[in-house]
Each structure stands twice: as C-alpha cells, then as structure tokens.
Design an enzyme around this catalytic site. Structure first.
Site, PDB file in Angstrom:
ATOM      1  N   CYS A  14      28.889 -30.771  18.264  1.00 27.42           N
ATOM      2  CA  CYS A  14      29.899 -29.718  18.460  1.00 27.42           C
ATOM      3  C   CYS A  14      29.562 -28.523  17.575  1.00 27.42           C
ATOM      4  O   CYS A  14      29.568 -28.629  16.349  1.00 27.42           O
ATOM      5  CB  CYS A  14      31.289 -30.231  18.108  1.00 27.42           C
ATOM      6  SG  CYS A  14      31.856 -31.412  19.301  1.00 27.42           S
ATOM      7  N   CYS A  29      30.544 -25.589  15.952  1.00 29.19           N
ATOM      8  CA  CYS A  29      31.552 -24.633  15.478  1.00 29.19           C
ATOM      9  C   CYS A  29      30.902 -23.357  14.968  1.00 29.19           C
ATOM     10  O   CYS A  29      31.224 -22.250  15.381  1.00 29.19           O
ATOM     11  CB  CYS A  29      32.376 -25.221  14.342  1.00 29.19           C
ATOM     12  SG  CYS A  29      33.114 -26.778  14.748  1.00 29.19           S
ATOM     13  N   ASP A  61      17.381  13.783  27.883  1.00 27.82           N
ATOM     14  CA  ASP A  61      17.560  14.975  28.688  1.00 27.82           C
ATOM     15  C   ASP A  61      17.162  16.135  27.770  1.00 27.82           C
ATOM     16  O   ASP A  61      17.274  16.021  26.560  1.00 27.82           O
ATOM     17  CB  ASP A  61      19.038  15.081  29.098  1.00 27.82           C
ATOM     18  CG  ASP A  61      19.247  16.181  30.106  1.00 27.82           C
ATOM     19  OD1 ASP A  61      18.525  16.198  31.102  1.00 27.82           O
ATOM     20  OD2 ASP A  61      20.135  17.020  29.887  1.00 27.82           O
ATOM     21  N   THR A 119      17.997  19.880  28.006  1.00 30.38           N
ATOM     22  CA  THR A 119      18.960  20.918  27.671  1.00 30.38           C
ATOM     23  C   THR A 119      20.233  20.326  27.067  1.00 30.38           C
ATOM     24  O   THR A 119      20.890  19.501  27.687  1.00 30.38           O
ATOM     25  CB  THR A 119      19.299  21.726  28.927  1.00 30.38           C
ATOM     26  OG1 THR A 119      18.082  22.077  29.557  1.00 30.38           O
ATOM     27  CG2 THR A 119      20.080  22.971  28.585  1.00 30.38           C
ATOM     28  N   ASP A 168      23.866  14.822  27.143  1.00 32.62           N
ATOM     29  CA  ASP A 168      25.053  15.384  26.503  1.00 32.62           C
ATOM     30  C   ASP A 168      26.313  14.928  27.224  1.00 32.62           C
ATOM     31  O   ASP A 168      27.419  15.273  26.839  1.00 32.62           O
ATOM     32  CB  ASP A 168      24.973  16.911  26.391  1.00 32.62           C
ATOM     33  CG  ASP A 168      24.725  17.574  27.723  1.00 32.62           C
ATOM     34  OD1 ASP A 168      24.918  16.911  28.756  1.00 32.62           O
ATOM     35  OD2 ASP A 168      24.341  18.755  27.750  1.00 32.62           O
ATOM     36  N   ASP A 209      28.551 -28.612   8.847  1.00 34.37           N
ATOM     37  CA  ASP A 209      28.957 -27.633   9.857  1.00 34.37           C
ATOM     38  C   ASP A 209      29.979 -26.651   9.280  1.00 34.37           C
ATOM     39  O   ASP A 209      29.949 -25.458   9.558  1.00 34.37           O
ATOM     40  CB  ASP A 209      29.517 -28.335  11.087  1.00 34.37           C
ATOM     41  CG  ASP A 209      29.516 -27.410  12.298  1.00 34.37           C
ATOM     42  OD1 ASP A 209      28.530 -26.658  12.437  1.00 34.37           O
ATOM     43  OD2 ASP A 209      30.487 -27.410  13.056  1.00 34.37           O
TER      44      ASP A 209
HETATM   45  P1  ADP Z   1      17.809  20.107  32.476  1.00 33.90           P
HETATM   46  O1  ADP Z   1      17.155  18.883  32.990  1.00 33.90           O
HETATM   47  O2  ADP Z   1      16.907  20.847  31.533  1.00 33.90           O
HETATM   48  O3  ADP Z   1      19.155  19.816  31.890  1.00 33.90           O
HETATM   49  P2  ADP Z   1      18.914  21.026  35.042  1.00 33.90           P
HETATM   50  O4  ADP Z   1      18.524  19.849  35.858  1.00 33.90           O
HETATM   51  O5  ADP Z   1      20.351  21.186  34.726  1.00 33.90           O
HETATM   52  O6  ADP Z   1      18.009  21.137  33.714  1.00 33.90           O
HETATM   53  O7  ADP Z   1      18.430  22.353  35.822  1.00 33.90           O
HETATM   54  C1  ADP Z   1      17.090  22.499  36.254  1.00 33.90           C
HETATM   55  C2  ADP Z   1      16.744  23.907  36.639  1.00 33.90           C
HETATM   56  O8  ADP Z   1      17.552  24.324  37.738  1.00 33.90           O
HETATM   57  C3  ADP Z   1      17.013  24.921  35.546  1.00 33.90           C
HETATM   58  O9  ADP Z   1      15.909  25.042  34.670  1.00 33.90           O
HETATM   59  C4  ADP Z   1      17.221  26.202  36.374  1.00 33.90           C
HETATM   60  O10 ADP Z   1      15.978  26.760  36.735  1.00 33.90           O
HETATM   61  C5  ADP Z   1      17.904  25.686  37.628  1.00 33.90           C
HETATM   62  N1  ADP Z   1      19.373  25.800  37.510  1.00 33.90           N
HETATM   63  C6  ADP Z   1      20.261  24.780  37.509  1.00 33.90           C
HETATM   64  N2  ADP Z   1      21.526  25.223  37.371  1.00 33.90           N
HETATM   65  C7  ADP Z   1      21.430  26.569  37.247  1.00 33.90           C
HETATM   66  C8  ADP Z   1      22.375  27.634  37.035  1.00 33.90           C
HETATM   67  N3  ADP Z   1      23.688  27.400  36.913  1.00 33.90           N
HETATM   68  N4  ADP Z   1      21.907  28.898  36.934  1.00 33.90           N
HETATM   69  C9  ADP Z   1      20.594  29.140  37.033  1.00 33.90           C
HETATM   70  N5  ADP Z   1      19.667  28.208  37.219  1.00 33.90           N
HETATM   71  C10 ADP Z   1      20.058  26.946  37.343  1.00 33.90           C
HETATM   72 MG    MG Z   2      21.101  18.995  31.746  1.00 31.71          MG
END
Ligand code: ADP
Ligand code: MG
Length: 619
Positions: A251, A253, A295, A297, A494, A580
């Site tokens: 057992c 525990c 990601d 940005t 993000d 145990d």
């Molecule tokens: P990341 O992967 O860097 O977060 P996204 O997938 O959000 O980028 O966007 C990829 C590309 O699409 C950007 O680099 C831009 O060229 C274009 N894009 C996306 N949304 C917009 C927007 N609101 N205004 C201008 N360009 C945009």
């Molecule tokens: Mg993004």
C-alpha cells in the site's frame, strides 16, 4: 500496546477500527471499479486490510488504514503551505488607500471600498492599492513582487499600474480601473488556488501507476501464498501470512502524496515569482519541452513598432497623404503595426479621413473604403496577390529597409501601390539573454513570424535563434504541429492575436500576463514582460519534476527494501509500516523545500535608474 493489556478485547477494538476507517476507501474503490478502474490503490488497500484482518493482524491493518488517512492529511498540509504562500501575495496590497474626495481632500479608506474611476493618490514609497491608470505624475514602479521583474519600470500618465507594486519616486494620481476583487493580484491568487485544487494531474499519475501496481502486488501476493506450499511443500500458514503481509506493505501511502505535494509547492513557488502555471499537467509538460517557439511581434520584440520611413510612390503625393490613408484604414485595428501608423499620423498632425467597411485579413492586411476608394495596408506579398505588386525599383527599396530589421507595409489604393511605410520594433532588452538561458538548458528556440524573411532574419540574427518567416496564421499552426512530432513544444506569444497558436502547442505561454486574454487563454502566463521568464519557467518545471522523482524514489525504494526483507522473514509488518510513515514525512518535507525555489538563470542585469535605486523605498 493495547493488546498486552487487553489481549482479547484489543483484537475486537482493532477489528472494528479497521472496518470503520476502511469504509470511505471501500466506497472509493467501488466507485472507481464501477467507473472502469477495478485495480485502484483503494482496491489494494481494502484487500490488504481485509486480508490482514483475516490472518489476525487487525492491529496492523488498522494502522495501515490510519496511516493512509494521515498521508492524505499531510498532503493537505503541504497544499495548505503552498496556499499560504500564495495568499501572502494578497498581503502586498496596502491596508489603506488615499482616495481623493470631491473637493480634492484626501481620505484614507480600505482598498476594498474603492470604486471604479475613483482617484487615488500614491506617495513615493507607498504600495499601490489598486489596479489603475495613471492620470497624473511620473514615477518608477517596482513591480517585482507581481512580475518577478527586478528592474523598476518608468510609468507616466495613461499607463497602467498594478496593485501591490511599489511607487519609487514620484507622487501619482491613479484612476481605479478594477475593483479590489478583480485586481491582478486577486486573480493570480484565485488562479493558482484553482490550479492546485484541480486534482487532475495527481489523479492521472496515481491511476496510471495503480493500473499496473495493484494487479502486480495482488499477483505477487497470490504467488507467495501458493507457490512455496504447493511446490516446496512449505507451511501454508507461514506463507499465507507473508503473502498478506506483502499486500499490506504494497500500500503506497508515501507514493500517493509524492506528486500532488510537489506540484502544489512548484505552482506556488512560481506564482510568487511572476511565473503563473495553470495546473500540474502544464507544469509537467513545460519541463519536458524540447522546443520553444516564439512569436515575434510583441513577444521577442517590444510590440511597440515606430514608423521610421514613409515612401510615396506616386507623383504628386507626399508622405502625409500616404500616412493619412494608412491611418484611416488602421483606425479600427489593434495590430501593433496599426498602432504605430496611427501614432505617426497623430505625431505629424495629418487629418485622418473616416473609413467605412473596414476589415482585417489576418496575417496579411487590413482594408477599408475611404472617400469612395478601396484602401488597403498590408505585406508586400499581399500587394502582389491582390494587385500588380511592387515594381523592381520599389521592391529593391523595400528589401533594403527589411534587411535593416524593419517591417515594410504597402499602402494600396484600388490595389495599386501608393506608398510604403517602414516600421521598426526593437527586440526586448532581455530577449538575447533569455534565449541564451534556454539554450543552456538544452532547449531549442525558434521564432515564428508572419513578417518577411529578411526582417525576421535581421531580428533573429541579433538574438541568436532559428527563424521561420512569412508564415500565415495557418502556417504557424502547421509549423507547431511539425515541431510537436519531435517532442513537446512550448509556444510563447502575447496572447492577443496568437490564441490559436498558443492552443495548438503542448503548452501555451502568454508573455505579460497583465491582460485578461493572456491570463485566461494560455496554460501559463509570465506576469513580467521578460523573455527570460520562459527559461525560468522551464527551470522551475524541471525542479518540480526532479522533486517528484526524488519523492517517488524514496517511496518506492523503501517499499522494495521492505518487501524483500519481509518475504525473507527478516522483518515483520511493523518496520515496514513505520518505514512508510517515515517516507510519507520525508516526501512532504522534500516537497515543501520547493517553496523556496528561486530562478538561477540570468536576469536582466541592467542597473535600475539611479533615481529608482536611491529612492527611499522604506519611507
Ligand atoms: P507576427 O507574426 O510578426 O506577429 P502577423 O502575423 O500579425 O505578424 O502579421 C504578418 C504581416 O501581415 C505583417 O508583417 C504585415 O505585413 C501584415 N499585416 C498584418 N496585419 C496588418 C495590419 N493591421 N496592418 C498592416 N499590415 C498588417
Ligand atoms: Mg503577432
């Protein structure tokens, strides 16, 4: 012992005690059996206790059942300690807030009485009493208790502050944006409590374990009872006793509590350092990860791009015209690039014409009708897909900007290129260090971005990680699936526009858990906007897994030793039972050790601004 004083009565007392205390375990065994798990730990317990009663060892049976209950109690003690650690976060919130009355006079109230939009004054050295937004004043704020970020951050009007952070040097007037019950600290406390209370991972481990342990123990006991008497003509009574003893010793525990105690401690230790993990399953998975995908940005970069170049492409137009069109289309978008363009337009004081029918094409562009013309802002690739694209000279110009790590978007009027806007988003201060820390943990880091190859390379090159660029949102999901084939993958984003990617990974981690979305959607959140938090998370998870392994080792090791010595007739039941108990205590103490875990990976070593460092924090 009782039996020496009341030899006869004692037996009955123990018998009754066993039969009474075993009832809850018996119920659970039956419930689990009905749910399709006949070989649970509870089944083993009940069989062992009833077997022990059968061979006249009611005393031992009673003690084993009792110890099992004590083990569960200790588990609660460990969980309680972890919870106390988490509750301590609430004590960061000061007991009084200085609220401004209608006439501007200051009154001291308890923070729970603060209402939305009340104005609170925060003096230098004070802790902030509420989540809010600065209306007046500038100061460095020490948010380390909540985010683990050791460097104070400078904040001014319009920027958010969190309850519990320490105001270093300026007087602030703060507008309350969240009630006391919903502020960040309160939500962290609630989240971690829920995470530790969910018994899912524990249950999983115990069930996985019991599925082979229980039948194995029962099978072994049966062999011990049958084989020696049948094959070697040994004494039936001796071997029946030994067989049932084996069941009793089996057992586990200590084993049952070894996992939940460590996980509760790990979750709590992390939360106090700004590493929020929503449950044991995620904590386990993080330590096992082979790859971390970031990601770009807003995650590896600050997510606050600034417009650096505006290039008009038609005769008779100027930069302002390009910006005005771009800003009007981006008006409704929350994309970081959109915010940069709006900010630049405001800065240059250009009039932004109204747009209608705005829509986003995720990962590519935004588009709207402005003054009867169809305006779009998007990637150069999108410009080529939707219209004629860029002419060779302009393309070369765009590529040059991209090679500088800038993101270039094309402003289009009726699908014809009208202008270029280039923006640069700087990598976070600790991004390179954070990636380095991951590498030293043996984890592969890779950047996934919708931005183009050249921009992606320029940034990834600085940070020292692999890059997959030009990905549309669905490509990101495919990349994650491909990486997952090689082992668990952590996706860090993000949490705002990468929810699908976070969900597709084995574990989704949101950076900067300040936002609701991040806290709610990801499996884990880093309260600070620190890339190095990812490596800390991996280190914490591994420390927890190591702790679990130690616990399981102690628990199983002692079992094994006493199984052998009991079968050999060297020790009786008592030493095994006491061992145990000892293991249960050891395992609990070991788990509590985790509460003191601190990250050893590199932090951002930048010295805080002199003003912040010299501020009278204790004033
Ligand atoms: P990341 O992967 O860097 O977060 P996204 O997938 O959000 O980028 O966007 C990829 C590309 O699409 C950007 O680099 C831009 O060229 C274009 N894009 C996306 N949304 C917009 C927007 N609101 N205004 C201008 N360009 C945009
Ligand atoms: Mg993004």
């Amino acid at each position: 012992m009782l039996s020496s004083v009341f030899p006869h009565e004692a037996h009955w007392i123990y018998l009754v005690a066993t039969l009474v205390t075993i009832v809850p375990f018996g119920r659970r065994a039956v419930a689990l059996a009905l749910a399709g798990t006949p070989f649970s730990i509870e089944t083993l317990m009940c069989a062992a206790a009833l077997g022990a009663v059968g061979i006249g060892a009611a005393e031992e049976a009673a003690v084993v059942v009792l110890l099992f209950a004590v083990g569960e109690l200790l588990e609660n003690v460990a969980a309680g300690q972890a919870r106390a650690g988490i509750r301590a976060l609430s004590s960061l919130i000061p007991r009084i807030a200085r609220r401004e009355g209608v006439a501007g006079q200051i009154e001291e109230v308890t923070p729970t009485l603060l209402r939305l939009d009340d104005i609170v004054q925060v003096r230098p050295g004070d802790r902030v009493a509420c989540d809010g937004e600065i209306v007046e004043g500038n100061s460095a704020l020490d948010e380390s208790p909540i985010t683990g970020e050791s460097v104070p951050v400078a904040r001014g009007p319009g920027e958010p502050v969190m309850a519990g952070s320490i105001n270093a040097d300026g007087v602030l007037r703060v507008r309350v944006t969240r009630a006391a019950a919903d502020n960040t600290v309160a939500r962290i406390v609630r989240l971690v409590e829920e995470a530790s209370a969910s018994r899912a991972p524990t249950q999983r481990f115990v069930e996985r374990f019991a599925r082979w342990w229980t039948p194995a123990a029962m099978g072994a006991a049966l062999l011990v009872v049958l084989v020696p008497p049948l094959v070697f003509d040994a004494n039936w009574w001796t071997w029946t006793y030994r067989g049932l003893a084996l069941l009793l010793i089996a057992c586990p525990c200590a084993l049952v509590i070894s996992v939940p105690a460590a996980i509760a401690s790990g979750l709590s230790a992390g939360a106090r350092r700004g590493l929020l993990v929503k449950g044991g399953a995620a904590l386990e998975a993080i330590g096992a990860a082979r790859t971390v995908a970031f990601d770009k940005t807003g995650t590896l970069t600050e997510g606050k791009p600034r417009v650096t170049d505006v290039v008009p492409l038609r005769d008779g137009t100027d930069e302002k015209r390009v910006l005005a069109y771009a800003a009007s289309v981006e008006e409704g978008s929350a994309h970081p690039l959109a915010l940069a363009i709006s900010a630049a337009a405001a800065e240059c004081g250009v009039a932004v014409p109204p747009a209608i029918d705005a829509r986003a094409i995720p990962g590519r562009a935004v588009q709207a009708m402005v003054g009867g013309r169809r305006i779009a802002v998007g990637s150069p690739r999108y410009a080529g897909e939707a219209g004629p694209g860029l002419d060779p000279a302009t393309l070369a110009r765009a590529e040059m900007l991209e090679a500088e790590g800038k993101t270039v978007v094309v402003v289009m009027v009726n699908e014809e290129p009208f202008g270029l806007v280039a923006m640069r988003d700087e990598p976070r201060a600790d991004a390179a260090a954070g990636i380095g820390a991951l590498r030293s943990l043996g984890v592969h880091a890779i950047m996934l971005t919708g931005d183009n190859e050249r921009t992606g390379r320029a940034i990834a090159g600085k940070l020292g990680l692999e890059v997959r660029a030009g990905l549309l949102p669905e490509d990101k999901l495919r990349e994650i699936a491909a990486l997952k084939a090689k082992g668990p993958v952590i996706m860090v984003g993000d949490g705002i526009n990468d929810a699908p990617a976070l969900a597709a990974a084995s574990v989704g981690v949101a950076l900067g858990g300040g936002t609701d979305v991040a806290l709610e959607t990801a499996d884990a959140a880093l309260m600070g906007e620190r890339v190095s938090g990812v490596a800390e998370l991996v280190a914490l998870s591994r420390a927890t897994l190591a702790n679990i392994q130690q616990n399981v080792g102690v628990a199983v090791g002692l079992k094994a030793v006493f199984l052998v010595t009991t079968l050999a007739g060297l020790t009786g039941l008592w030493p095994a039972i006491l061992a145990d108990t000892g293991a249960t205590v050891l395992v609990t103490l070991n788990a509590l050790r985790l509460l003191r875990w601190t990250p050893t990976t590199h932090r951002n070593k930048t010295e805080p601004a002199a003003t912040a460092a010299d501020a009278p924090l204790a004033a």
